[in-house]
Write a protein that holds these residues in place. Structure first.
Motif, mmCIF file in Angstrom:
data_model
loop_
_atom_site.group_PDB
_atom_site.id
_atom_site.type_symbol
_atom_site.label_atom_id
_atom_site.label_comp_id
_atom_site.label_asym_id
_atom_site.label_seq_id
_atom_site.Cartn_x
_atom_site.Cartn_y
_atom_site.Cartn_z
ATOM 1 N N MET A 1 68.684 118.001 12.302
ATOM 2 C CA MET A 1 70.080 118.104 12.736
ATOM 3 C C MET A 1 70.119 118.406 14.220
ATOM 4 O O MET A 1 69.241 119.100 14.736
ATOM 5 N N SER A 2 71.138 117.868 14.924
ATOM 6 C CA SER A 2 71.156 118.023 16.381
ATOM 7 C C SER A 2 72.167 119.065 16.862
ATOM 8 O O SER A 2 72.457 119.132 18.048
ATOM 9 N N ARG A 28 79.371 120.201 8.540
ATOM 10 C CA ARG A 28 79.216 118.987 7.725
ATOM 11 C C ARG A 28 80.562 118.390 7.338
ATOM 12 O O ARG A 28 80.665 117.198 7.074
ATOM 13 N N ASN A 210 65.504 119.037 17.455
ATOM 14 C CA ASN A 210 65.852 119.131 16.036
ATOM 15 C C ASN A 210 66.624 117.933 15.496
ATOM 16 O O ASN A 210 67.419 118.078 14.563
ATOM 17 N N ALA A 212 67.350 114.853 13.234
ATOM 18 C CA ALA A 212 66.917 114.607 11.855
ATOM 19 C C ALA A 212 65.821 113.547 11.795
ATOM 20 O O ALA A 212 64.861 113.666 11.040
ATOM 21 N N ASN A 213 65.974 112.491 12.599
ATOM 22 C CA ASN A 213 65.005 111.390 12.592
ATOM 23 C C ASN A 213 64.852 110.880 14.029
ATOM 24 O O ASN A 213 65.504 109.913 14.431
ATOM 25 N N CYS A 529 71.799 113.795 12.612
ATOM 26 C CA CYS A 529 72.269 114.909 11.774
ATOM 27 C C CYS A 529 71.842 114.835 10.312
ATOM 28 O O CYS A 529 71.921 115.838 9.601
ATOM 29 N N GLY A 530 71.481 113.658 9.834
ATOM 30 C CA GLY A 530 71.075 113.547 8.442
ATOM 31 C C GLY A 530 71.767 112.411 7.716
ATOM 32 O O GLY A 530 72.875 111.991 8.089
ATOM 33 N N ASP A 531 71.113 111.911 6.682
ATOM 34 C CA ASP A 531 71.589 110.728 5.971
ATOM 35 C C ASP A 531 72.885 110.936 5.196
ATOM 36 O O ASP A 531 73.485 109.970 4.722
#
Length: 615
Positions: A1-2, A28, A210, A212-213, A529-531
């Protein structure tokens, strides 16, 4: 997560500073920046609070893409209850300040209370202090930034501050960073001044980690930058001409509000547009436009840097204004120019420079002058009251009003209250071209119908940046719609409003939306931030933010009757151009808009809408 994962809470009354973990459940749901800061604000203040009282709060906030390599990832927002409108205020700014806060390791700074004396906040990574600002009070934004950089012995600190307008409670005072980038609308600078807070200074050396990917983020941001580069607007038009490219376009289609919206086209538009800025002057052979400029991480570079002709009457004896400075954007050029019938480009740049220097919103300032000039021509206001003759087209009056409003002198104090209060005081409230107390930007909604619904329903008062249907109705982005019809506009406005909220919450510039849709933003947010941030999720986040803002305004006392336009736009047909004979068709559009929004006839959220959005 950014996200950095933490925020600062500063109690100005007690002088204490606390660190808190970011509420990740809210992050979120609302993502960041505009969305997350507004969530904090609406949970922590009474919606009916006086905006300039000790009980209001003001928040500086970044998004998860702020400070990253995503194009235009330098944005931040200032969120509070606005004194100009009494509604939610969220003003967005570019430059470098937002990225610096993120790289110092913070997502957000919440200010509460009121300092007994002038102070500024210094953030040097994890070292955070409130410092005395007595020596800064009374200084301009420019003087404040120079003084702070000298005292910190660091030319790379970033400064977000107010000038005299914020100190003097001008109700459209801005918060300015990097000398000429501004969180400009709704009076956020006045709230800052009411708290005796002069500046927020930040230096960050940590970077943003940080993700996520990380590998996917690098790949997808490069892919999306190429889309911006290859697009005719973001890759050519805006870098070359800036937003001023619109002046001739909007004028030719009969939608350039002129002389306080009495007319829909300006005969002097050619003198104040992008082409005029880039044409060598007869006096010195030099162009007003010096170069373009980009904000942090921006691949568009729409910013203007300009120079005033040193022989012009506004600066002839003021060498401090002879250097290059922030140049005219379209909205400012319109508000200072066509709105007042002024076609003197150098006078417009001078007024614009004063707005930057002292921290004023040029849109509300210029539009208020339009009302003043109309009242003067009607004989309601006199030369004795104003201190100068003020007929439409008078460049000297424009320059004079900019000076006295910034300084809070004479009639400038009344101008600083905005057009709604001023016209009401002098018995002609219908001459305020505003919604919820905030003045219109540069599009006449008789000639661009969707903008009428956009203005009427905007949560922060009249605003183009909350739903830029001009993209569709004029430029054909993402699809071309007819600007002269109301058909389909409720759906169009809602789509733009929700998408814009998501762009803002991510921490990127809305100008990317000329080339990107949410489908381009989503993979960048997901990689950062994530999928869980799917296209459907991101779209709903935008809708959730919009409805949260609306709910706050309803609790503040706004009702369906406030979703309206001035009589001039609803009852006086356009006199010329493609929209000749038309008024805005708001009464036709508004009920349909409420219905698709999931609101009742009074403009309140229905229970099922609250449930679906988790409000």
């Amino acid at each position: 997560m950014s996200w950095a994962g933490k925020l600062l809470r500063v109690n100005l009354t007690t002088g204490t500073i606390a660190t808190e973990p970011l509420n990740m459940a809210w992050a979120r749901q609302y993502l960041g920046s505009r969305g997350l800061a507004t969530k904090y604000l609406v949970e922590e203040i009474d919606a009916k609070v006086d905006p300039l009282s000790i009980d209001n709060k003001i928040i500086w906030s970044t998004g998860p893409l702020t400070g990253t390599m995503a194009s235009t990832g330098g944005r931040y927002t200032v969120v509070t209850k606005g004194p100009l409108t009494g509604a939610i205020a969220c003003s967005n700014s570019g430059g470098y300040w937002g990225a610096e806060l993120k790289m110092a390791g913070w997502d957000m700074v919440i200010f509460e209370g009121r300092s007994p004396k002038p102070v500024y906040l210094s953030i040097q990574d994890d070292v955070v202090e409130l410092k005395d600002a007595a020596h800064l009070w009374g200084k301009s934004v420019w003087e404040t930034e120079a003084t702070i950089k000298a005292s910190h012995q660091d030319p790379l600190v970033r400064v977000s501050s107010i000038g005299l307008a914020g100190e003097n409670q001008v109700l459209f005072a801005a918060v300015v960073n990097d000398l000429h980038r501004a969180a400009g609308r709704s009076g956020v600078g006045a709230v800052m001044g009411s708290k005796n807070l002069k500046a927020v200074v930040v230096r960050g050396t940590k970077g943003v980690g940080n993700l996520a990917n990380p590998k996917e983020f690098m790949r997808v941001t490069a892919e999306k930058k190429k889309i911006l580069h290859d697009n005719a607007v973001t890759g050519a038009g805006l870098p070359t001409y800036g937003t001023q490219v619109l002046m001739s376009v909007i004028n030719e289609m009969g939608a350039l509000p002129t002389r306080n919206h009495r007319d829909v086209a300006f005969e002097g538009a050619k003198d104040i547009g992008a082409e005029a800025m880039a044409t060598p002057r007869a006096t010195d052979g030099k162009k007003q436009l010096v170069t373009n400029q980009a904000c942090f991480g921006c691949t568009i570079a729409c910013g203007r840097i300009s120079k005033i002709d040193k022989t012009h009457f506004t600066v002839q004896t003021k060498p401090q204004y002879w250097g290059a400075s922030g140049g005219l954007e379209y909205e400012a050029a319109w508000a200072l120019g066509a709105a007042n019938g002024v076609n003197d480009l150098e006078a417009l740049q001078y007024a614009n420079v004063l707005c930057n220097e002292q921290g004023m919103d040029p849109i509300s300032f210029g539009a208020t002058i339009g009302a003043v000039m109309e009242l003067y021509e009607m004989g309601v206001l006199t030369k004795e009251q104003l201190g100068i003759d003020a007929k439409f087209g008078d460049a000297q009056a424009l320059a004079y009003f900019a000076e006295i409003t910034a300084r809070g002198e004479g009639f400038g104090k009344e101008i600083g209250q905005g057009s709604a209060r001023l016209t009401k005081k002098y018995g002609h409230p219908d001459l305020s071209m505003s919604v919820k107390g905030q003045e219109f930007p540069a599009y006449d909604s008789r000639g661009i119908q969707g903008m009428g619904l956009t203005y009427a329903t905007s949560n922060r008062g009249a605003c183009h940046l909350r739903s830029y249907t001009v993209a569709s109705e004029v430029l054909g982005i993402p699809v071309k719609t007819d600007p002269l019809t109301a058909d389909g506009k409720p759906e169009l406005v809602m789509a733009f409003q929700d998408a814009t909220a998501a762009f803002d919450a991510a921490g990127i510039c809305i100008f990317t939306s000329f080339a990107w849709g949410l489908a381009d933003v989503q993979p960048q947010v997901a990689a950062a931030c994530g999928d869980e941030f799917t296209l459907e999720n991101l779209s709903q986040i935008g809708e959730r933010i919009w409805n949260m803002e609306r709910d706050f305004n309803n609790r503040a006392g706004f009702t369906a009757k406030d979703d309206t336009l001035p009589k001039r736009l609803l009852e006086e047909p356009a006199k010329t151009g493609p929209a000749k004979g038309l008024v805005n068709k708001l009464p036709e559009m508004l009920p349909k808009y409420y219905d698709i929004r999931g609101w009742d006839a009074d403009g309140q959220l229905k229970p099922e809408t609250r449930s679906r959005l988790g409000l």
